[in-house]
Design a protein around this motif. Structure first.
Motif, PDB file in Angstrom:
ATOM      1  N   ASN A   1       1.272  -1.196  -0.462  1.00  0.00           N
ATOM      2  CA  ASN A   1      -0.173   0.420  -0.510  1.00  0.00           C
ATOM      3  C   ASN A   1       1.182   1.457   0.320  1.00  0.00           C
ATOM      4  OD1 ASN A   1      -2.851  -1.322  -0.160  1.00  0.00           O
ATOM      5  ND2 ASN A   1      -2.421  -1.979   2.151  1.00  0.00           N
ATOM      6  N   ARG A   2       2.072   0.875   0.948  1.00  0.00           N
ATOM      7  CA  ARG A   2       2.358   2.756   0.867  1.00  0.00           C
ATOM      8  C   ARG A   2       2.932   2.563  -0.548  1.00  0.00           C
ATOM      9  NH1 ARG A   2       4.175   3.005   6.566  1.00  0.00           N
ATOM     10  NH2 ARG A   2       2.569   3.380   7.038  1.00  0.00           N
TER      11      ARG A   2
ATOM     12  N   SER B   1       1.036   3.778  -3.363  1.00  0.00           N
ATOM     13  CA  SER B   1       0.466   5.169  -2.739  1.00  0.00           C
ATOM     14  C   SER B   1       1.734   5.999  -3.196  1.00  0.00           C
ATOM     15  CB  SER B   1      -0.076   5.478  -1.416  1.00  0.00           C
ATOM     16  OG  SER B   1      -1.032   4.332  -0.491  1.00  0.00           O
TER      17      SER B   1
ATOM     18  N   LYS C   1      -3.134   8.723  -2.074  1.00  0.00           N
ATOM     19  CA  LYS C   1      -2.707   8.258  -1.170  1.00  0.00           C
ATOM     20  C   LYS C   1      -3.734   6.890  -0.676  1.00  0.00           C
ATOM     21  CE  LYS C   1       1.149  10.885  -0.933  1.00  0.00           C
ATOM     22  NZ  LYS C   1       1.770  10.399  -2.416  1.00  0.00           N
ATOM     23  N   LEU C   2      -3.695   5.853  -1.011  1.00  0.00           N
ATOM     24  CA  LEU C   2      -4.957   5.129   0.340  1.00  0.00           C
ATOM     25  C   LEU C   2      -4.173   4.339   1.038  1.00  0.00           C
ATOM     26  CD1 LEU C   2      -7.068   4.035  -3.067  1.00  0.00           C
ATOM     27  CD2 LEU C   2      -7.438   5.600  -1.363  1.00  0.00           C
ATOM     28  N   HIS C   3      -4.898   4.107   2.365  1.00  0.00           N
ATOM     29  CA  HIS C   3      -4.033   2.957   3.388  1.00  0.00           C
ATOM     30  C   HIS C   3      -4.114   1.519   2.621  1.00  0.00           C
ATOM     31  CE1 HIS C   3      -4.964   6.459   5.901  1.00  0.00           C
ATOM     32  NE2 HIS C   3      -3.694   6.339   6.184  1.00  0.00           N
TER      33      HIS C   3
ATOM     34  N   TYR D   1      -5.226  -0.811  -0.664  1.00  0.00           N
ATOM     35  CA  TYR D   1      -5.470  -1.273  -1.792  1.00  0.00           C
ATOM     36  C   TYR D   1      -6.357  -2.288  -1.765  1.00  0.00           C
ATOM     37  CZ  TYR D   1      -3.663   2.807  -4.757  1.00  0.00           C
ATOM     38  OH  TYR D   1      -3.604   3.866  -5.506  1.00  0.00           O
TER      39      TYR D   1
END
Ligand code: UDP
Ligand code: MG
Length: 317
Positions: free
Chosen positions: A138-139, A142, A148-150, A152
């Motif tokens: 996710n990092r 993003s 930018k999502l926590h 996916y």
């Protein structure tokens, strides 16, 4: 039709019936017409038999049975093709997503968003081989895609019908739906949703997906940033490589002509030739990419922009 719920299922015989009951319980109070499109992705258990039976008594249920197991992304794509709703909600068929979250997702869409993604803040999966890799992924996603999502990996999402119709999904790209939609101009938001442990059946994925996610990320990044200007990315690589090779070649020529040193056996000479060759290759690849990009857009009359609103009629004299 106002609302379509799209659910891909593969070997979920014990999960489909309770899930559909839960969806009905969550959506009936809204008082809006809705349909549930379940795609049976070539299940080898009794999933289709259960769905066929449910179909007899559930008027809002549509079942699409694929000829073989095409994978979750293709199953989602099939569901989107058959979904007729102005709003489409995607969710997993294993009942890990909670249908009672749907009204909140719809409310978030109403605020002017085109796509609202679920964020499983209390994710109920094992840490080491599920949550940790997904945290890193996710990092990375993003940061690379700038969306930018926590989370996916959460299938639970609500989107406008036009966003759903314009999604082109290949391979295992369902994880990148937010990034792909964003590339087409969608406003993307996220909302915390509930996540439940899997009660029946088993997960279809393991740790092996990590490398595939990285490769997909490369594709998505390229498509978002460079699909209309491939020569920029290849050109920069080509010039850097070719330029470095050229500098080394100049240095060697200098050694040869000024100091009369023999350069024939030097590894540096090979490196210079290699870098110059690679540089040319990259440059020509960029030019080929430019031609492909034109074929891609012009053959389908695809614009390089997406209009959100248009004010004012065309006035004829
Ligand atoms: N799924 C599918 N085709 C496949 C693999 C999975 O339709 O080839 C469906 C599966 O039935 C489930 C959803 O995709 O409804 C998510 O799969 P799973 O729960 O195994 O993934 P996880 O939640 O473990 O990431
Ligand atoms: Mg699951």
């Amino acid at each position: 039709m106002e609302l379509s719920i799209v659910i891909p299922v593969y070997n979920e015989e014990e999960n489909v019936e309770p899930l559909i009951q839960e969806i009905n319980a969550a959506l009936r109070p809204l008082g809006k017409p809705y349909e549930i499109v379940v795609v049976d992705d070539g299940s080898r258990d009794a999933t289709f038999a259960v769905l066929a039976r449910l179909h007899q008594r559930e008027p809002c249920l549509r079942v699409v049975r694929l000829k073989r197991n095409f994978g979750q992304t293709a199953a989602i794509a099939a569901g989107l093709t058959y979904a007729g709703g102005d709003v489409v909600v995607l969710m997993d068929g294993d009942a890990q997503n909670d249908p009672t979250d749907i009204p909140a997702l719809l409310a978030e869409l109403k605020k002017g968003n085109d796509l609202v993604c679920g964020w499983r803040s209390n994710r109920r999966d094992p840490f080491l081989h599920r949550r940790l890799p997904s945290l890193i992924a996710n990092r990375l996603i993003s940061w690379t895609t700038q969306v930018k999502l926590h989370d996916y990996g959460c299938t639970l999402k609500a989107m406008r019908g036009d966003v759903a119709k314009n999604l082109k999904l290949y391979g295992e790209m369902h994880r990148f739906i937010p990034a792909i939609a964003y590339e087409r101009g969608a406003r993307v938001a996220e909302l915390k949703v509930n996540h439940r442990p899997r009660l029946h059946g088993s997960s279809k994925y393991g740790i092996a997906r990590t490398l595939r996610v990285v490769l997909d990320l490369l594709t998505v990044k390229f498509l978002i940033s460079y699909s209309t200007r491939p020569s920029h990315v290849f050109g920069i690589l080509g010039f850097s490589s070719g330029g470095l090779g050229f500098l080394i070649a100049v240095y060697l020529t200098f050694q040869k002509l000024v100091y009369q040193e023999s350069i024939g056996g030097r590894p540096l000479l090979l490196l210079a030739i290699l870098l110059i060759f690679i540089g040319f290759q990259f440059l020509t690849m960029g030019l080929l990419g430019e031609m492909l990009s034109r074929t891609y857009h012009e053959s389908q009359d695809k614009a390089v922009f997406v209009v959100r609103e248009l004010l004012g009629e065309r006035k004829c004299a």
